[in-house]
Design a protein around this motif. Structure first.
Motif, mmCIF file in Angstrom:
data_model
loop_
_atom_site.group_PDB
_atom_site.id
_atom_site.type_symbol
_atom_site.label_atom_id
_atom_site.label_comp_id
_atom_site.label_asym_id
_atom_site.label_seq_id
_atom_site.Cartn_x
_atom_site.Cartn_y
_atom_site.Cartn_z
ATOM 1 N N THR A 19 21.277 48.536 42.174
ATOM 2 C CA THR A 19 22.501 47.774 42.429
ATOM 3 C C THR A 19 23.689 48.724 42.386
ATOM 4 N N THR A 20 24.703 48.391 43.160
ATOM 5 C CA THR A 20 25.940 49.158 43.156
ATOM 6 C C THR A 20 27.102 48.182 43.011
ATOM 7 N N SER A 21 28.117 48.592 42.290
ATOM 8 C CA SER A 21 29.269 47.713 42.115
ATOM 9 C C SER A 21 30.525 48.535 41.838
ATOM 10 N N ASP A 22 31.645 47.960 42.235
ATOM 11 C CA ASP A 22 32.936 48.541 41.885
ATOM 12 C C ASP A 22 33.362 47.898 40.564
ATOM 13 N N TRP A 23 34.053 48.672 39.727
ATOM 14 C CA TRP A 23 34.423 48.186 38.402
ATOM 15 C C TRP A 23 35.937 48.180 38.257
ATOM 16 N N TYR A 24 36.455 47.039 37.837
ATOM 17 C CA TYR A 24 37.894 46.865 37.633
ATOM 18 C C TYR A 24 38.140 46.469 36.183
ATOM 19 N N HIS A 25 39.306 46.790 35.681
ATOM 20 C CA HIS A 25 39.665 46.397 34.325
ATOM 21 C C HIS A 25 40.264 44.997 34.268
ATOM 22 N N ASP A 26 40.561 44.433 35.448
ATOM 23 C CA ASP A 26 41.089 43.072 35.527
ATOM 24 C C ASP A 26 40.046 42.145 36.136
ATOM 25 N N GLN A 27 40.197 40.857 35.904
ATOM 26 C CA GLN A 27 39.291 39.878 36.482
ATOM 27 C C GLN A 27 39.695 39.583 37.928
ATOM 28 N N VAL A 28 38.761 39.045 38.701
ATOM 29 C CA VAL A 28 38.974 38.811 40.133
ATOM 30 C C VAL A 28 40.214 37.967 40.429
ATOM 31 N N PRO A 29 40.499 36.868 39.720
ATOM 32 C CA PRO A 29 41.717 36.105 40.048
ATOM 33 C C PRO A 29 42.994 36.950 39.961
ATOM 34 N N VAL A 30 43.062 37.837 38.976
ATOM 35 C CA VAL A 30 44.232 38.713 38.830
ATOM 36 C C VAL A 30 44.290 39.683 40.012
ATOM 37 N N LEU A 31 43.144 40.237 40.390
ATOM 38 C CA LEU A 31 43.090 41.178 41.509
ATOM 39 C C LEU A 31 43.497 40.506 42.819
ATOM 40 N N LEU A 32 43.019 39.290 43.020
ATOM 41 C CA LEU A 32 43.367 38.554 44.249
ATOM 42 C C LEU A 32 44.858 38.260 44.313
ATOM 43 N N ARG A 33 45.435 37.828 43.192
ATOM 44 C CA ARG A 33 46.878 37.547 43.181
ATOM 45 C C ARG A 33 47.681 38.802 43.506
ATOM 46 N N SER A 34 47.267 39.949 42.955
ATOM 47 C CA SER A 34 48.002 41.197 43.225
ATOM 48 C C SER A 34 47.833 41.636 44.685
ATOM 49 N N MET A 35 46.698 41.300 45.283
ATOM 50 C CA MET A 35 46.462 41.675 46.672
ATOM 51 C C MET A 35 47.236 40.773 47.637
ATOM 52 N N LEU A 36 47.472 39.530 47.265
ATOM 53 C CA LEU A 36 48.074 38.553 48.172
ATOM 54 C C LEU A 36 49.580 38.358 47.964
ATOM 55 N N VAL A 37 50.245 39.320 47.353
ATOM 56 C CA VAL A 37 51.695 39.235 47.194
ATOM 57 C C VAL A 37 52.380 39.595 48.516
ATOM 58 N N ALA A 38 53.567 39.075 48.726
ATOM 59 C CA ALA A 38 54.293 39.280 49.994
ATOM 60 C C ALA A 38 54.618 40.748 50.243
ATOM 61 N N THR A 39 54.769 41.535 49.190
ATOM 62 C CA THR A 39 55.104 42.955 49.367
ATOM 63 C C THR A 39 53.909 43.791 49.812
ATOM 64 N N THR A 41 52.135 44.168 52.508
ATOM 65 C CA THR A 41 52.129 43.799 53.930
ATOM 66 C C THR A 41 50.864 44.227 54.671
ATOM 67 N N HIS A 42 50.126 45.204 54.146
ATOM 68 C CA HIS A 42 48.872 45.637 54.781
ATOM 69 C C HIS A 42 47.657 44.935 54.170
ATOM 70 N N VAL A 43 47.882 44.040 53.211
ATOM 71 C CA VAL A 43 46.829 43.331 52.469
ATOM 72 C C VAL A 43 45.788 44.331 51.967
ATOM 73 N N LEU A 44 46.277 45.368 51.306
ATOM 74 C CA LEU A 44 45.401 46.402 50.764
ATOM 75 C C LEU A 44 44.664 45.868 49.542
ATOM 76 N N PRO A 45 43.382 46.131 49.445
ATOM 77 C CA PRO A 45 42.640 45.680 48.269
ATOM 78 C C PRO A 45 42.991 46.542 47.063
ATOM 79 N N PRO A 46 42.716 46.047 45.878
ATOM 80 C CA PRO A 46 42.962 46.861 44.682
ATOM 81 C C PRO A 46 41.974 48.023 44.615
ATOM 82 N N PHE A 47 42.382 49.109 43.990
ATOM 83 C CA PHE A 47 41.504 50.258 43.797
ATOM 84 C C PHE A 47 40.745 50.083 42.479
ATOM 85 N N PRO A 48 39.438 50.234 42.495
ATOM 86 C CA PRO A 48 38.671 50.065 41.262
ATOM 87 C C PRO A 48 38.850 51.247 40.315
#
Length: 163
Positions: A19-39, A41-48
């Motif tokens: 199995t392979t996975s990316d690891w984040y220190h935040d939970q997915v809802p927090v990551l999604l909120r940070s990705m979907l902010v108006a600023t 503009t490229h809808v860049l995903p968070p970096f693990p």
């Protein structure tokens, strides 16, 4: 569960799971909120923060010379794809996302989040040395606004022939 109609049944000696996975220190809802902010503009995903193999920072498989292994790879990643390659071993890809395909050889595969691959891996004929394999998160660091981007998202595993 094993497929009774597996066209590759009998063509391998052992089956392995990776199995392979990316690891984040935040939970997915927090990551999604940070990705979907108006600023963003490229809808860049968070970096693990890291990449894991079999939920660990190190994985080792014991190989026996001359055997053929069926390796099932499952990406449990949230956002990042994984590039996978084995030193001196060619992957014979036989299945993608649960569907058998016309087998083909690959030296590197790119596994998207939630994707699955199955391949056959022939062990070397002798135990004269051990081999590494590498998994790298496929992330475009060009968007990081860092003059010297760092790529710490590689992890190595080992194919051990001789302890």
């Amino acid at each position: 569960m094993h497929d009774p109609n597996d066209p590759y049944a009998g063509q391998f000696d052992e089956e392995l799971l990776l199995t392979t996975s990316d690891w984040y220190h935040d939970q997915v809802p927090v990551l999604l909120r940070s990705m979907l902010v108006a600023t963003n503009t490229h809808v860049l995903p968070p970096f693990p923060e890291a990449i894991l193999l079999n939920d660990a920072s190190q994985v080792t498989f014991q190989f026996t010379p001359g055997k053929r292994y069926k390796v099932r790879v499952i990406s449990m990643a949230a956002f990042a794809s994984t590039l996978l390659q084995f030193d001196s071993h060619t992957m014979r890809v036989i299945e993608v996302d649960g569907t058998y395909i016309k087998k083909h050889d690959a030296y590197q595969i790119r596994i998207l989040p939630a994707q699955r691959y199955t391949f056959l891996l022939n062990a070397q004929p002798t135990a004269r040395r051990n081999y590494a394999f590498t998994a790298s998160l496929d992330m475009n660091r060009d968007f990081a606004n860092d003059p010297a981007p760092v790529y710490p998202f590689n992890i190595s595993g080992n194919l051990i022939y001789d302890k």
